[in-house]
Every structure is written in C-alpha cells, then in structure tokens.
Design a protein around this motif. Structure first.
Motif, short mmCIF file in Angstrom:
data_model
loop_
_atom_site.label_atom_id
_atom_site.label_comp_id
_atom_site.label_asym_id
_atom_site.label_seq_id
_atom_site.Cartn_x
_atom_site.Cartn_y
_atom_site.Cartn_z
N VAL A 277 0.84 -1.20 0.00
CA VAL A 277 0.00 0.00 0.00
C VAL A 277 0.88 1.26 0.00
CG1 VAL A 277 -1.50 1.33 1.56
CG2 VAL A 277 -2.07 -1.05 0.97
N ALA A 278 1.90 1.28 0.86
CA ALA A 278 2.77 2.46 0.94
C ALA A 278 3.49 2.70 -0.38
CB ALA A 278 3.78 2.30 2.08
N ALA B 1 4.26 9.29 1.61
CA ALA B 1 3.15 8.35 1.44
C ALA B 1 2.53 8.03 2.80
CB ALA B 1 3.64 7.07 0.76
N GLN B 2 3.38 7.83 3.80
CA GLN B 2 2.89 7.53 5.14
C GLN B 2 2.03 8.69 5.67
OE1 GLN B 2 2.79 4.79 6.76
NE2 GLN B 2 1.87 5.71 8.62
N THR B 3 2.46 9.92 5.43
CA THR B 3 1.68 11.10 5.84
C THR B 3 0.31 11.09 5.18
OG1 THR B 3 3.71 12.37 6.09
CG2 THR B 3 1.67 13.63 5.91
N GLU B 4 0.29 10.81 3.87
CA GLU B 4 -1.00 10.81 3.16
C GLU B 4 -1.90 9.67 3.64
OE1 GLU B 4 -2.27 13.15 1.41
OE2 GLU B 4 -0.43 14.32 1.34
N LEU B 5 -1.29 8.50 3.95
CA LEU B 5 -2.09 7.39 4.46
C LEU B 5 -2.71 7.75 5.81
CD1 LEU B 5 0.09 4.32 3.42
CD2 LEU B 5 -2.26 4.80 2.71
N VAL C 222 -5.81 9.86 5.32
CA VAL C 222 -7.04 9.18 4.91
C VAL C 222 -7.44 8.09 5.91
CG1 VAL C 222 -6.75 9.68 2.44
CG2 VAL C 222 -5.86 7.53 3.38
N GLY C 223 -6.82 8.11 7.09
CA GLY C 223 -7.22 7.18 8.15
C GLY C 223 -6.68 5.77 8.00
N LEU C 224 -5.56 5.61 7.27
CA LEU C 224 -5.00 4.28 7.05
C LEU C 224 -3.55 4.21 7.53
CD1 LEU C 224 -6.46 3.50 3.49
CD2 LEU C 224 -7.22 2.56 5.68
N ALA C 225 -3.28 4.83 8.67
CA ALA C 225 -1.90 4.93 9.16
C ALA C 225 -1.22 3.58 9.27
CB ALA C 225 -1.90 5.64 10.50
N GLY C 226 -1.93 2.56 9.75
CA GLY C 226 -1.28 1.29 10.02
C GLY C 226 -1.28 0.31 8.86
N PHE C 227 -1.65 0.76 7.68
CA PHE C 227 -1.91 -0.18 6.58
C PHE C 227 -0.84 -0.21 5.49
CE2 PHE C 227 -5.85 0.39 8.73
CZ PHE C 227 -6.63 -0.73 8.48
N PRO D 238 -2.74 -4.40 -1.52
CA PRO D 238 -4.10 -3.90 -1.76
C PRO D 238 -5.19 -4.96 -1.54
CG PRO D 238 -2.63 -3.01 -3.40
CD PRO D 238 -1.82 -3.99 -2.60
N ASN D 239 -4.90 -6.23 -1.92
CA ASN D 239 -5.97 -7.23 -1.79
C ASN D 239 -6.27 -7.64 -0.35
OD1 ASN D 239 -3.83 -8.89 -1.22
ND2 ASN D 239 -3.98 -10.12 -3.09
N GLN D 240 -5.49 -7.09 0.60
CA GLN D 240 -5.80 -7.32 2.01
C GLN D 240 -6.70 -6.21 2.57
OE1 GLN D 240 -1.62 -7.59 3.15
NE2 GLN D 240 -1.92 -9.73 3.71
N LEU D 241 -7.16 -5.31 1.70
CA LEU D 241 -8.01 -4.21 2.14
C LEU D 241 -9.40 -4.33 1.52
CD1 LEU D 241 -5.68 -1.08 1.73
CD2 LEU D 241 -5.81 -2.70 3.63
N SER D 242 -10.38 -3.72 2.19
CA SER D 242 -11.74 -3.64 1.63
C SER D 242 -11.74 -2.68 0.44
CB SER D 242 -12.71 -3.15 2.70
OG SER D 242 -12.45 -1.78 2.99
N GLY D 243 -12.84 -2.68 -0.31
CA GLY D 243 -12.96 -1.78 -1.45
C GLY D 243 -12.84 -0.32 -1.04
N GLY D 244 -13.53 0.03 0.05
CA GLY D 244 -13.48 1.42 0.51
C GLY D 244 -12.08 1.83 0.94
N GLN D 245 -11.38 0.89 1.61
CA GLN D 245 -9.99 1.17 2.02
C GLN D 245 -9.10 1.32 0.78
OE1 GLN D 245 -9.51 -2.21 4.59
NE2 GLN D 245 -9.79 -0.98 6.45
#
Ligand SMILES: Nc1ncnc2c1ncn2[C@@H]1O[C@H](COP(=O)(O)OP(=O)(O)O)[C@@H](O)[C@H]1O
Ligand SMILES: [Mg+2]
Length: 257
Positions: A108-109, A130-134, A137-142, A147-154
């Motif tokens: 993801v990063a 990239a970490q700052t932008e994540l 959008v509320g995805l700091a730990g991701f 990508p396939n380990q995330l939901s569609g919205g994530q």
C-alpha cells in the motif's frame, strides 16, 4: 502564467471531440465550456454515452480535444510539448478511478509513493510522504499490507492518498464510488468533502448517482455531448428529479452554499 497559482484551474472553451476510426468520424463533444476555480467541488452527471469520460480524459490531459481551447492552471495545453504537458499534469492533477487501479504486487505504501518515485523523489522521502498521506485518509497502520488485504473502501482511500501524494490542487475522479456499496460510498464522499473544505482541494467527479452528486457544491449535467446544466448542485438535482420522477428524494449533505 503557468504554475503561478491561477484562481481558475481549468478553463475550456468551445471544446469539441470526435473519435476517428479510419475515415469514420464519431463526434462526442459539441462545444463544451467549463471554468473550474480553485476550491470548487463539482459533480458531472449524464446518461451513459453522454461524454463524461471523454470530457474527464481531456481535462486530465490524457486525451486531446479535437477543437476549442484548454487552459490548465493558466497554461495553454494545445501549445505545450508532451513533456511540458506531462509536467503540468503531474503538478496539478491527482487521478482517482472507479476500479482503484492499485498495483497488486506492491505494498500500500509503495502504491501511494509511486507518483513521487516516478517524479524522481528519493525512495525514502517518497515513502515518508506516502505515510503522511495514508494517515490523512485514516489508514496509518496499513502501509505494509498489499491492496488485496483491504476492503474496497480502504482501497479507494489508498487511491485518494496516491492522488494527493504530490500535493496537486485538483482531483479528477471518474465514478470513484461506482464499485462501492452505499455506506462505503458515503464514507468516501465524506472524505472528499473534508479534503475540499479543510485543504481546499478542488474536486471534479463523475457520477450517475444523485445521492453522490448531492455531496458536491456545483453540478454539471451533460447530454449528448453538450452542457445541459451548470449551476448549484441542489437546484440542478431538483431539476433532475423533476425530469425523472422516480428520483423523488434528494439528500442534502450541507455542502451547498
Ligand atoms: N475511444 C473511443 N473510440 C470511439 N468512440 C468512443 C471512444 N470512447 C468513447 N467513445 C464513444 O463516445 C461516446 C461517449 O463516451 P463516454 O465519454 O465514455 O461516455 P460516458 O462516460 O458519459 O458514458 C459514446 O458513444 C462512446 O461509444
Ligand atoms: Mg464513463
């Protein structure tokens, strides 16, 4: 002057577009005018085939108009070289797509950092941004997931982080909630509204859903390659509902002036 923080980000005049297949011309846009100022939040609506994606591709400098004029942040796109066009596009526009368009074999990063890495930013610095932008959008730990380990919205939030990693003033999104359920779509739209209100990011998005368009401030309706309506979203959606009586209810998310 190009790149000088012009108030008007997008200024297209009398834009026409035809697709050519051999000697067969298919006209799609018939003289579209659109001015987008910094801070605008615009939904583009229109029936399938009305030219929404064609217009977005032109706005994003992914395709060229057949006729008319296009100033992007003050720069005359028709006179720029390919390299100059790519430069202004990268500085000015972040893209978000219906199908997220994340690279599956990258983390993801890395996905979010990619536009910066392409632009020549050192990898460490790109990943830090990239970490700052994540985080935003509320995805700091991701960041370390794929990508396939995330939901569609994530995944779509990752795509939004990627669109913003180069700090462009403008996001162009073609049906960004088209693959998401209603609840997730609302979360994405709420996120875009925050970006617009708190960071002043200009947003132009295509949707065919009145409920999604209701998050915007301004509505542009296309019909058969022409602008049918350009004005406040609330009024435009009321006109739309009146023309399609099955759409009785138009929600108000309070972003209209
Ligand atoms: N690459 C292309 N070549 C030929 N015709 C195209 C091409 N892309 C789109 N069209 C045609 O242009 C019209 C508008 O398409 P599009 O902009 O994708 O509409 P929308 O996004 O509103 O559904 C359609 O009739 C479509 O078939
Ligand atoms: Mg389309």
């Amino acid at each position: 002057m190009p790149g000088a923080s012009n108030k008007t980000l997008i200024d297209i005049r009398a834009v026409t577009k035809s697709y050519f297949s051999g000697s067969v011309e298919t006209p799609v846009l018939f003289g579209v005018d659109l001015q987008v100022e910094r801070g605008d939040f615009i939904a583009v609506m229109g029936q399938s085939g009305s030219g929404k994606s064609t217009l977005m591709n032109i706005l994003g400098c992914l395709d060229q108009a057949t006729g008319g004029d296009y100033l992007l942040d003050g720069a005359d796109t028709l006179t720029l070289s390919r390299a100059q066009l790519a430069g202004i596009r990268n500085r000015t526009i972040g893209f978000v797509f219906q199908s997220f368009n994340l690279i599956k074999r990258m983390s993801v990063a890395e996905n979010v950092a990619l536009p910066l890495i392409y632009a020549g930013v050192p990898r460490g610095r790109a990943l830090a941004k990239a970490q700052t932008e994540l985080e935003r959008v509320g995805l700091a730990g991701f960041g370390k997931r794929t990508p396939n380990q995330l939901s569609g919205g994530q995944q779509q939030r990752v795509a939004i982080a990627r669109a913003l990693v180069g700090d462009p003033p403008l996001i162009l999104a073609d049906e960004p909630t088209g693959n998401l359920d209603t609840h997730t779509s609302d979360e994405i739209m709420r996120g875009l509204q925050v970006l617009n209100k708190e960071r002043g990011i200009t947003i132009v998005l295509v949707t065919h859903e009145p409920d999604i368009a209701a998050w915007s401030r301004r509505l542009v309706r296309l019909k058969d390659g022409r602008v049918l309506y350009d004005g406040p979203a609330g009024e435009g959606l009321r006109q739309l509902a009146a023309s399609h009586e099955h759409l009785a209810h138009v929600p108000d998310h309070g972003s209209s002036p």
